[in-house]
Design a protein around this motif. Structure first.
Motif, PDB file in Angstrom:
ATOM      1  N   ARG A 127       0.825  -1.219   0.000  1.00  0.00           N
ATOM      2  CA  ARG A 127       0.000   0.000   0.000  1.00  0.00           C
ATOM      3  C   ARG A 127       0.852   1.258   0.000  1.00  0.00           C
ATOM      4  NH1 ARG A 127      -3.373  -3.115   3.458  1.00  0.00           N
ATOM      5  NH2 ARG A 127      -2.460  -2.198   5.346  1.00  0.00           N
ATOM      6  N   GLN A 128       2.081   1.199   0.533  1.00  0.00           N
ATOM      7  CA  GLN A 128       2.932   2.383   0.519  1.00  0.00           C
ATOM      8  C   GLN A 128       3.312   2.761  -0.908  1.00  0.00           C
ATOM      9  OE1 GLN A 128       2.957   3.747   3.514  1.00  0.00           O
ATOM     10  NE2 GLN A 128       1.963   1.829   4.141  1.00  0.00           N
ATOM     11  N   PHE A 129       3.460   1.767  -1.771  1.00  0.00           N
ATOM     12  CA  PHE A 129       3.750   2.039  -3.181  1.00  0.00           C
ATOM     13  C   PHE A 129       2.537   2.610  -3.902  1.00  0.00           C
ATOM     14  CE2 PHE A 129       7.130  -0.814  -2.080  1.00  0.00           C
ATOM     15  CZ  PHE A 129       8.186  -0.528  -2.947  1.00  0.00           C
ATOM     16  N   LEU A 130       1.343   2.214  -3.482  1.00  0.00           N
ATOM     17  CA  LEU A 130       0.122   2.569  -4.210  1.00  0.00           C
ATOM     18  C   LEU A 130      -0.630   3.740  -3.600  1.00  0.00           C
ATOM     19  CD1 LEU A 130      -1.160  -1.078  -4.831  1.00  0.00           C
ATOM     20  CD2 LEU A 130      -0.025   0.437  -6.474  1.00  0.00           C
ATOM     21  N   ARG A 131      -0.265   4.160  -2.397  1.00  0.00           N
ATOM     22  CA  ARG A 131      -0.999   5.235  -1.723  1.00  0.00           C
ATOM     23  C   ARG A 131      -0.757   6.579  -2.412  1.00  0.00           C
ATOM     24  NH1 ARG A 131       2.196   6.133   4.051  1.00  0.00           N
ATOM     25  NH2 ARG A 131       1.218   8.196   4.036  1.00  0.00           N
ATOM     26  N   PRO A 132      -1.613   7.574  -2.176  1.00  0.00           N
ATOM     27  CA  PRO A 132      -1.376   8.899  -2.754  1.00  0.00           C
ATOM     28  C   PRO A 132       0.012   9.416  -2.377  1.00  0.00           C
ATOM     29  CG  PRO A 132      -3.569   8.776  -1.784  1.00  0.00           C
ATOM     30  CD  PRO A 132      -2.876   7.502  -1.422  1.00  0.00           C
ATOM     31  N   VAL A 137       2.899   2.372  -8.368  1.00  0.00           N
ATOM     32  CA  VAL A 137       3.138   1.124  -9.102  1.00  0.00           C
ATOM     33  C   VAL A 137       3.020  -0.038  -8.122  1.00  0.00           C
ATOM     34  CG1 VAL A 137       4.626   2.176 -10.843  1.00  0.00           C
ATOM     35  CG2 VAL A 137       5.631   1.290  -8.726  1.00  0.00           C
ATOM     36  N   ASP A 138       2.616  -1.182  -8.661  1.00  0.00           N
ATOM     37  CA  ASP A 138       2.583  -2.392  -7.852  1.00  0.00           C
ATOM     38  C   ASP A 138       3.988  -2.977  -7.841  1.00  0.00           C
ATOM     39  OD1 ASP A 138       2.299  -4.958  -6.808  1.00  0.00           O
ATOM     40  OD2 ASP A 138       0.284  -5.216  -7.653  1.00  0.00           O
ATOM     41  N   PRO A 139       4.636  -3.053  -6.671  1.00  0.00           N
ATOM     42  CA  PRO A 139       6.028  -3.534  -6.656  1.00  0.00           C
ATOM     43  C   PRO A 139       6.180  -4.957  -7.170  1.00  0.00           C
ATOM     44  CG  PRO A 139       5.113  -3.410  -4.434  1.00  0.00           C
ATOM     45  CD  PRO A 139       4.147  -2.717  -5.325  1.00  0.00           C
ATOM     46  N   ASP A 140       5.104  -5.735  -7.103  1.00  0.00           N
ATOM     47  CA  ASP A 140       5.187  -7.116  -7.602  1.00  0.00           C
ATOM     48  C   ASP A 140       5.351  -7.176  -9.108  1.00  0.00           C
ATOM     49  OD1 ASP A 140       4.908  -8.062  -5.030  1.00  0.00           O
ATOM     50  OD2 ASP A 140       2.733  -8.287  -5.181  1.00  0.00           O
ATOM     51  N   HIS A 141       5.028  -6.067  -9.786  1.00  0.00           N
ATOM     52  CA  HIS A 141       5.086  -6.053 -11.245  1.00  0.00           C
ATOM     53  C   HIS A 141       6.300  -5.299 -11.784  1.00  0.00           C
ATOM     54  CE1 HIS A 141       0.427  -6.576 -11.079  1.00  0.00           C
ATOM     55  NE2 HIS A 141       1.082  -7.714 -10.886  1.00  0.00           N
ATOM     56  N   LEU A 142       7.197  -4.864 -10.911  1.00  0.00           N
ATOM     57  CA  LEU A 142       8.366  -4.124 -11.369  1.00  0.00           C
ATOM     58  C   LEU A 142       9.414  -5.075 -11.951  1.00  0.00           C
ATOM     59  CD1 LEU A 142       8.828  -1.568  -8.431  1.00  0.00           C
ATOM     60  CD2 LEU A 142       8.058  -1.060 -10.752  1.00  0.00           C
ATOM     61  N   ALA A 143      10.045  -4.633 -13.030  1.00  0.00           N
ATOM     62  CA  ALA A 143      11.132  -5.414 -13.627  1.00  0.00           C
ATOM     63  C   ALA A 143      12.384  -5.268 -12.779  1.00  0.00           C
ATOM     64  CB  ALA A 143      11.398  -4.919 -15.044  1.00  0.00           C
ATOM     65  N   ARG A 144      13.104  -6.351 -12.615  1.00  0.00           N
ATOM     66  CA  ARG A 144      14.341  -6.341 -11.833  1.00  0.00           C
ATOM     67  C   ARG A 144      15.517  -6.362 -12.798  1.00  0.00           C
ATOM     68  NH1 ARG A 144      13.322  -7.493  -6.396  1.00  0.00           N
ATOM     69  NH2 ARG A 144      11.106  -7.942  -5.997  1.00  0.00           N
ATOM     70  N   ASN A 145      16.061  -5.165 -13.035  1.00  0.00           N
ATOM     71  CA  ASN A 145      17.092  -5.015 -14.055  1.00  0.00           C
ATOM     72  C   ASN A 145      18.491  -4.827 -13.468  1.00  0.00           C
ATOM     73  OD1 ASN A 145      15.184  -5.100 -16.197  1.00  0.00           O
ATOM     74  ND2 ASN A 145      14.609  -2.992 -15.714  1.00  0.00           N
ATOM     75  N   GLY A 146      18.619  -4.966 -12.151  1.00  0.00           N
ATOM     76  CA  GLY A 146      19.926  -4.774 -11.537  1.00  0.00           C
ATOM     77  C   GLY A 146      20.929  -5.816 -11.995  1.00  0.00           C
ATOM     78  N   THR A 147      22.115  -5.367 -12.345  1.00  0.00           N
ATOM     79  CA  THR A 147      23.199  -6.260 -12.769  1.00  0.00           C
ATOM     80  C   THR A 147      24.476  -5.823 -12.063  1.00  0.00           C
ATOM     81  OG1 THR A 147      23.940  -4.919 -14.632  1.00  0.00           O
ATOM     82  CG2 THR A 147      22.114  -6.446 -15.036  1.00  0.00           C
ATOM     83  N   LEU A 148      25.519  -6.616 -12.238  1.00  0.00           N
ATOM     84  CA  LEU A 148      26.807  -6.256 -11.651  1.00  0.00           C
ATOM     85  C   LEU A 148      27.335  -4.947 -12.222  1.00  0.00           C
ATOM     86  CD1 LEU A 148      28.550  -9.747 -11.527  1.00  0.00           C
ATOM     87  CD2 LEU A 148      27.547  -8.467  -9.628  1.00  0.00           C
TER      88      LEU A 148
END
Length: 416
Positions: A127-132, A137-148
């Motif tokens: 809810r902290q991601f979705l609150r005003p 954004v829904d954090p469950d749907h975020l792409a994880r693009n972190g690399t070395l």
């Protein structure tokens, strides 16, 4: 059981009135390093103030006799009080130190700021991601693009409670979910309970989401390169919220990533303000910055740095004479923006100079951990992702806070 020669009540010992008989008080340990409580009459509280580590029981006996006009206070009575406190681990003593040495895990201290059950925590943080005012954004749907190769290496994140500032945490952790890649999170937490400059612990941390392992080898590297004193006030980690509130977000955002932490409490830099000295010119700060840089190099780990700190604290709650008013809020907001511009420009010296010019009158609690992060990481740039001010409805207090991320870009030198 032998008694301490000069008994001293531990820090974090507090008293609560007995609900069944207000003539009595329950003494208990706010840090929860002891789960025992001692019930005493209210009128004994001034006596316990003499348990300061400076007086022997004989000294206390003589002082009580003086205050009572010569009435004899039996030594057996004082010894009995001391024994009950010692048995309950409420005194600074060898017995308490032996007990603390056996403690392997720092338990959660902030349940209430977040729910007690894992699914409730997941729902609450989502809810902290979705609150005003959150990132929406829904954090469950975020792409994880972190690399070395990711250049995202650090972040300033609030430590205000989630109810008032959880949406700002979400802005920072959105960036971490999408771009961070780390084995170890070095967390610089604002120290609210310690007068020490830096305080380490090598104990693991626990929350309702599970155990977070502390990287003991990394902690040892820091200690070896810094020197003595980093564990002298280790118990200050137990009531502290500034690190725990980051851990819960990290566990939520990286549920399948086996990360480790290095928890460091950072105390006041007020002497730098008072003496007008750049923090790196102060020996213990310079020593810590160097120790942390060596530890990162020698560990071989991919490290991400977090500063857990808020910005301005204004209003009567923090010692100001008048209720917070709109002109004051606007002025504070402008000065916050000036500070954040310097931080985003990765210019820690301008950040310090601005605080120096205002003598830190607005109590920027994130100054020490954020400055330390910038000195250690030496980022090439930063980016502000969120800013807000909390204002109490009665105008008794206002706390401002921000989320800002740091990058360390690879500098390529062209050959001639």
């Amino acid at each position: 059981m032998s008694l301490p020669e000069k008994p001293k009540l531990r820090r974090f010992i507090a008293g609560l009135p007995d609900e069944n008989d207000p003539r009595f008080v329950w003494l208990f340990d706010q840090s929860r390093l002891s789960d025992r409580a001692v019930r005493i009459p209210q009128e004994w509280l001034p006596i316990l103030e003499m348990f300061d580590g400076q007086r022997s029981l004989r000294d206390i006996q003589l002082e009580l006799m003086r205050l009572s006009g010569g009435t004899l206070v039996p030594m057996e009575w004082l010894e009995s009080i001391t024994r009950h406190l010692e048995e309950a681990l409420l005194l600074e003593s060898d017995r308490f130190r032996e007990h603390f040495a056996q403690v392997q895990v720092r338990p959660p201290a902030c349940i209430g700021v977040y729910p007690p059950q894992p699914q409730q925590i997941h729902d609450h943080l989502r809810r902290q991601f979705l609150r005003p005012s959150g990132p929406g954004v829904d954090p469950d749907h975020l792409a994880r693009n972190g690399t070395l190769a990711s250049t995202l290496r650090g972040a300033l994140v609030p430590h205000i409670d989630y109810h008032r500032g959880g949406h700002s945490y979400a802005w920072a952790y959105k960036e971490l979910i999408e771009h961070a890649c780390a084995d170890v999170f070095v967390i610089f937490g604002t120290a609210h309970y310690s007068a020490r400059r830096f305080t380490l612990t090598n104990r693991d941390f626990e929350t309702p989401l599970g155990l977070v392992p502390t990287d003991k080898d990394y902690v040892q590297l820091i200690a070896e390169n810094y020197g003595d004193g980093l564990f002298d006030d280790e118990a200050a980690h137990w009531p502290e919220h500034s690190i725990e509130l980051q851990l819960v977000f990290l566990q939520y955002c990286f549920p399948h990533w086996p990360f480790r932490i290095v928890p460091i409490l950072v105390g006041s830099f007020q002497d730098c303000i008072d003496e007008e000295r750049v923090p790196e010119e102060v020996p213990d700060i310079a020593q810590m910055v160097a120790a942390l840089q060596v530890a990162e190099r020698e560990s071989g780990a991919r490290v991400f740095y977090l500063s857990s700190g808020d910005l301005a604290h204004i209003g009567p709650k923090f010692g100001d004479p008048h209720a917070v008013h709109d002109d004051q809020l606007n002025s504070s907001r402008q000065r916050d923006q000036q500070l954040l511009q310097h931080i985003a420009a990765a210019n820690r010296h301008a950040f310090f100079q601005t605080l120096l010019e205002e003598r830190d009158q607005r109590r920027i609690c994130g100054f020490p951990p954020t400055y330390t992060l910038m000195a250690v990481l030496e980022p090439t740039r930063g980016r502000l992702v969120h800013y807000d001010q909390y204002v109490a409805s009665n105008r008794f207090e206002s706390v401002s806070f921000a989320s800002l991320v740091f990058y360390k870009d690879t500098i390529v030198i062209a050959s001639s």
